[in-house]
Write a protein that holds these residues in place. Structure first.
Motif, short mmCIF file in Angstrom:
data_model
loop_
_atom_site.label_atom_id
_atom_site.label_comp_id
_atom_site.label_asym_id
_atom_site.label_seq_id
_atom_site.Cartn_x
_atom_site.Cartn_y
_atom_site.Cartn_z
N ARG A 24 0.82 -1.22 0.00
CA ARG A 24 0.00 0.00 0.00
C ARG A 24 0.84 1.26 0.00
NH1 ARG A 24 -5.72 -0.38 1.57
NH2 ARG A 24 -6.32 -2.58 1.30
N LEU A 25 2.05 1.16 0.49
CA LEU A 25 2.92 2.32 0.45
C LEU A 25 3.32 2.67 -0.99
CD1 LEU A 25 4.37 4.45 2.18
CD2 LEU A 25 6.31 2.86 2.36
N ARG A 26 3.20 1.71 -1.87
CA ARG A 26 3.55 1.97 -3.27
C ARG A 26 2.39 2.59 -4.05
NH1 ARG A 26 6.47 -2.92 -2.42
NH2 ARG A 26 4.74 -4.20 -3.12
N GLY A 27 1.23 2.70 -3.41
CA GLY A 27 0.06 3.19 -4.13
C GLY A 27 -0.62 4.36 -3.48
N PRO A 28 -0.47 5.58 -4.01
CA PRO A 28 -1.16 6.73 -3.42
C PRO A 28 -2.68 6.58 -3.45
CG PRO A 28 -0.09 7.33 -5.50
CD PRO A 28 0.40 5.99 -5.14
N ARG A 29 -3.20 5.70 -4.29
CA ARG A 29 -4.65 5.55 -4.37
C ARG A 29 -5.24 4.94 -3.10
NH1 ARG A 29 -2.31 1.38 -7.01
NH2 ARG A 29 -3.12 -0.74 -6.76
N PHE A 30 -4.39 4.32 -2.26
CA PHE A 30 -4.86 3.70 -1.02
C PHE A 30 -4.98 4.72 0.11
CE2 PHE A 30 -4.82 -0.41 -2.70
CZ PHE A 30 -3.61 -0.68 -3.33
N TRP A 31 -4.57 5.97 -0.13
CA TRP A 31 -4.48 6.96 0.92
C TRP A 31 -5.30 8.19 0.56
CZ3 TRP A 31 -1.86 5.13 5.07
CH2 TRP A 31 -1.06 4.00 4.85
N THR A 32 -5.74 8.88 1.60
CA THR A 32 -6.48 10.13 1.43
C THR A 32 -5.61 11.28 1.90
OG1 THR A 32 -8.60 9.02 1.80
CG2 THR A 32 -8.55 11.41 2.05
N PHE A 33 -5.39 12.22 1.01
CA PHE A 33 -4.54 13.36 1.29
C PHE A 33 -5.42 14.60 1.44
CE2 PHE A 33 -0.70 11.06 0.54
CZ PHE A 33 -1.00 10.15 -0.46
N ARG A 34 -5.21 15.32 2.54
CA ARG A 34 -6.08 16.47 2.80
C ARG A 34 -5.31 17.78 2.93
NH1 ARG A 34 -8.29 12.33 6.13
NH2 ARG A 34 -10.42 11.78 5.57
N GLY A 35 -3.98 17.71 3.00
CA GLY A 35 -3.22 18.93 3.23
C GLY A 35 -2.60 19.49 1.96
N GLN A 36 -1.88 20.58 2.12
CA GLN A 36 -1.23 21.26 1.00
C GLN A 36 0.20 20.82 0.81
OE1 GLN A 36 -3.04 23.36 -1.02
NE2 GLN A 36 -4.69 22.55 0.26
N GLY A 37 0.72 20.05 1.77
CA GLY A 37 2.09 19.59 1.66
C GLY A 37 3.08 20.60 2.22
N THR A 38 4.30 20.13 2.39
CA THR A 38 5.39 21.00 2.83
C THR A 38 6.60 20.72 1.95
OG1 THR A 38 6.67 21.75 4.76
CG2 THR A 38 6.16 19.39 4.65
N GLN A 39 7.23 21.79 1.48
CA GLN A 39 8.32 21.66 0.51
C GLN A 39 9.64 21.38 1.21
OE1 GLN A 39 8.27 21.72 -2.94
NE2 GLN A 39 10.46 21.26 -2.85
N VAL A 40 10.34 20.37 0.71
CA VAL A 40 11.68 20.05 1.17
C VAL A 40 12.63 20.23 -0.01
CG1 VAL A 40 13.22 18.24 2.01
CG2 VAL A 40 10.92 18.47 2.97
N THR A 41 13.64 21.06 0.17
CA THR A 41 14.62 21.28 -0.87
C THR A 41 16.00 21.01 -0.29
OG1 THR A 41 13.24 22.99 -1.89
CG2 THR A 41 15.57 22.94 -2.52
N VAL A 42 16.69 20.08 -0.93
CA VAL A 42 18.04 19.70 -0.49
C VAL A 42 19.02 20.19 -1.54
CG1 VAL A 42 19.55 17.85 0.28
CG2 VAL A 42 17.06 17.68 0.63
#
Length: 126
Positions: free
Chosen positions: A106-124
């Protein structure tokens, strides 16, 4: 209202560390499994880590094993992603999501999860 708010992203040099937070409101994290996904420009959303609600089983993508850890704070109703030894290829927008089960499949499939936030940007980058 059910919400997930991601925070903690930023600009960091290769080899550095960041801790991302996923704060939940409107529901208890005890009732859901939680996953972190990331999406770089032009790429598909990729599973990073998840933690199972029933037995706290944890899964990590091979690309982050040994560098990232996922943990929960039930009092704060928050899930954390501790990211160490960051690499340029970790650069992405990071999201947390909820679902019934954390497993390697299930970790390989975003379709199994519900996303509700805007995310946070990580730049390395140096």
């Amino acid at each position: 209202q059910v919400q997930l708010v991601e925070s903690g992203g930023g600009l960091v040099q290769p080899g550095g560390s960041l801790r991302l937070s996923c704060a939940a409101s409107g529901f208890s994290l005890n009732s859901e499994s939680i996953a972190w996904f990331r999406q770089a420009p032009g790429k598909e959303r990729e599973g990073v880590s998840c933690i199972n609600r029933s037995d706290s089983n944890i899964e990590h993508a091979d690309s982050v094993k040994g560098r990232f850890t996922i943990s929960t704070d039930n009092i704060k109703n928050t899930v954390y992603l501790q990211m160490n030894r960051l690499k340029a290829e970790d650069t992405a927008l990071y999201y947390c999501g909820t679902g019934p089960v954390c497993s390697a499949a299930r970790l390989r499939g975003p379709r199994f999860w519900t996303f509700r936030g805007q995310g946070t940007q990580v730049t390395v980058s140096s």
